[in-house]
Motif scaffolding. Structure first.
Motif, PDB file in Angstrom:
ATOM      1  N   VAL A   1       0.806  -1.158   0.283  1.00  8.13           N
ATOM      2  CA  VAL A   1      -0.058   0.051  -0.019  1.00  8.13           C
ATOM      3  C   VAL A   1       0.977   1.221  -0.082  1.00  8.13           C
ATOM      4  N   ASP A   2       0.675   1.983  -0.870  1.00  5.52           N
ATOM      5  CA  ASP A   2       1.441   3.185  -0.960  1.00  5.52           C
ATOM      6  C   ASP A   2       0.827   4.598  -0.659  1.00  5.52           C
ATOM      7  N   SER A   3       1.210   5.161   0.539  1.00  4.19           N
ATOM      8  CA  SER A   3       0.215   6.001   1.153  1.00  4.19           C
ATOM      9  C   SER A   3       0.511   7.494   0.739  1.00  4.19           C
ATOM     10  N   THR A   4       1.715   7.787  -0.287  1.00  2.00           N
ATOM     11  CA  THR A   4       1.998   8.838  -0.725  1.00  2.00           C
ATOM     12  C   THR A   4       0.910  10.050  -0.784  1.00  2.00           C
ATOM     13  N   ASP A   5      -0.020   9.682  -1.779  1.00  2.00           N
ATOM     14  CA  ASP A   5      -1.364  10.372  -2.197  1.00  2.00           C
ATOM     15  C   ASP A   5      -2.354  10.009  -1.659  1.00  2.00           C
ATOM     16  N   LEU A   6      -2.474   9.394  -0.440  1.00  3.48           N
ATOM     17  CA  LEU A   6      -3.657   8.902   0.133  1.00  3.48           C
ATOM     18  C   LEU A   6      -3.836   9.576   1.466  1.00  3.48           C
ATOM     19  N   THR A   7      -5.097   9.734   1.928  1.00  3.18           N
ATOM     20  CA  THR A   7      -5.341  10.144   3.386  1.00  3.18           C
ATOM     21  C   THR A   7      -5.465   8.852   4.037  1.00  3.18           C
ATOM     22  N   ILE A   8      -5.418   9.224   5.505  1.00  2.63           N
ATOM     23  CA  ILE A   8      -5.468   8.107   6.456  1.00  2.63           C
ATOM     24  C   ILE A   8      -6.514   7.215   6.098  1.00  2.63           C
ATOM     25  N   ASP A   9      -7.907   7.631   5.944  1.00  2.00           N
ATOM     26  CA  ASP A   9      -8.937   6.915   5.941  1.00  2.00           C
ATOM     27  C   ASP A   9      -9.167   6.352   4.580  1.00  2.00           C
ATOM     28  N   GLU A  10      -8.496   6.699   3.510  1.00  2.00           N
ATOM     29  CA  GLU A  10      -8.426   6.015   2.312  1.00  2.00           C
ATOM     30  C   GLU A  10      -7.463   4.778   2.415  1.00  2.00           C
ATOM     31  N   VAL A  11      -6.482   4.852   3.173  1.00  2.00           N
ATOM     32  CA  VAL A  11      -5.550   3.629   3.257  1.00  2.00           C
ATOM     33  C   VAL A  11      -6.284   2.741   4.323  1.00  2.00           C
ATOM     34  N   VAL A  12      -7.090   3.147   5.525  1.00  5.27           N
ATOM     35  CA  VAL A  12      -7.644   2.341   6.241  1.00  5.27           C
ATOM     36  C   VAL A  12      -8.704   1.626   5.374  1.00  5.27           C
ATOM     37  N   ASP A  13      -9.565   2.349   4.570  1.00  8.67           N
ATOM     38  CA  ASP A  13     -10.697   1.765   3.889  1.00  8.67           C
ATOM     39  C   ASP A  13     -10.116   0.565   2.856  1.00  8.67           C
ATOM     40  N   GLN A  14      -8.926   0.644   2.279  1.00  7.40           N
ATOM     41  CA  GLN A  14      -8.448  -0.292   1.386  1.00  7.40           C
ATOM     42  C   GLN A  14      -8.025  -1.427   2.313  1.00  7.40           C
ATOM     43  N   MET A  15      -7.458  -1.380   3.496  1.00  6.88           N
ATOM     44  CA  MET A  15      -7.010  -2.539   4.321  1.00  6.88           C
ATOM     45  C   MET A  15      -8.170  -3.366   4.858  1.00  6.88           C
ATOM     46  N   LEU A  16      -9.225  -2.286   5.132  1.00  4.18           N
ATOM     47  CA  LEU A  16     -10.421  -3.093   5.533  1.00  4.18           C
ATOM     48  C   LEU A  16     -11.181  -3.879   4.567  1.00  4.18           C
ATOM     49  N   THR A  17     -11.187  -3.614   3.247  1.00  4.06           N
ATOM     50  CA  THR A  17     -11.476  -4.443   2.108  1.00  4.06           C
ATOM     51  C   THR A  17     -10.967  -5.690   2.323  1.00  4.06           C
ATOM     52  N   HIS A  18      -9.452  -5.709   2.106  1.00  4.48           N
ATOM     53  CA  HIS A  18      -8.929  -6.856   2.368  1.00  4.48           C
ATOM     54  C   HIS A  18      -9.046  -7.875   3.447  1.00  4.48           C
ATOM     55  N   VAL A  19      -9.185  -7.059   4.627  1.00  3.63           N
ATOM     56  CA  VAL A  19      -9.480  -8.037   5.732  1.00  3.63           C
ATOM     57  C   VAL A  19     -10.960  -8.406   5.823  1.00  3.63           C
TER      58      VAL A  19
END
Ligand code: DC
Length: 233
Positions: free
Chosen positions: A206-224
């Motif tokens: 996951v590359d967080s350079t251009d993402l907000t915290i919420d966007e990163v967490v949402d991506q992760m939650l999808t995988h989880v």
């Protein structure tokens, strides 16, 4: 027996370099899942603090071995719910973030007795599942069988800017100093012989350079969530 499917409480690992957003992301992800958040960097920092107080050199493996054997580290919850780290029963949480401890943590984390000592403790902390572990070698060494592994990265500039915003008021360090320190620490962490920082083969990048915290967490939650559906039984 209830027909409700039993939900297994997963081990989730988040590895990556300093400043990629691991701490905020891991904490948020754990809160969203009702899981425990374990900041393993704090354990290395607590060993570093103890080593500094004992006047040990960072490469004194015998001294570090003795130190680790005699040191009891434990996480506790403060009244406001925040995680505190107890070193031999004393709350050292507020002493772990100085530049001196940060440098020493990077140095002692390369030493075999320190990694060995903390490996046992970390696995113990993960025994019952239901936890998000943040660190450098969570997916590669400590929990190679973790249910979901993430490798969170961002460009060095972005990481330095984030760290600058976070620590400047406290430490007075300049952006250039912070960027230099981050690159130095990355180099140490990635090139050390033992448990170097690298993504596990089965880690989700996951590359967080251009993402907000919420966007990163949402991506992760999808995988989880996907993993939870697969493992429900
Ligand atoms: O995540 P942090 O900056 O608090 O970590 C402090 C130091 O500890 C850092 O130099 C890397 C090291 N570390 C490690 O080697 N393995 C871990 N699982 C966590 C941190």
């Amino acid at each position: 027996m209830s027909s409700e499917k039993i939900e297994r409480r997963l081990i989730i690992t988040i590895d990556g370099p300093a400043g990629a957003g691991k701490t905020t992301v891991s904490r948020t992800l754990a809160a969203r899942l009702g899981y425990r958040y374990v900041d393993t960097g704090a354990l290395y920092r607590a060993v570093a603090l103890a080593a500094l107080r004992a006047d040990l050199q960072a490469d004194d493996d015998d001294g570090l071995e003795r130190l680790c054997r005699g040191l009891t580290l434990a996480f506790a919850s403060a009244e406001d719910g925040s995680a505190r780290l107890l070193s031999d029963g004393k709350d050292v949480s507020d002493q772990l973030r100085s530049p001196q401890v940060t440098r020493m943590a990077s140095a002692v984390s390369a030493r075999p007795p320190v990694r060995r000592g903390l490996l046992r403790l970390q696995r113990e902390l993960g025994r019952d599942g239901g936890a998000v572990f943040e660190g450098r070698d969570m997916g590669t060494v400590v929990f190679p069988g973790a249910d979901v592994k993430f490798f969170l990265d961002a460009s060095p500039r972005t990481r330095a800017l984030r760290r600058f915003a976070e620590v400047q008021a406290r430490t007075g360090q300049s952006l250039a100093e912070i960027e230099t320190a981050i690159r130095q620490r990355d180099a140490n962490d990635r090139t050390r012989a033992l448990a170097p920082l690298r993504p596990a083969e089965d880690a989700i990048p996951v590359d967080s350079t251009d993402l907000t915290i919420d966007e990163v967490v949402d991506q992760m939650l999808t995988h989880v969530s996907l993993k939870m559906r697969q493992t429900r039984g």
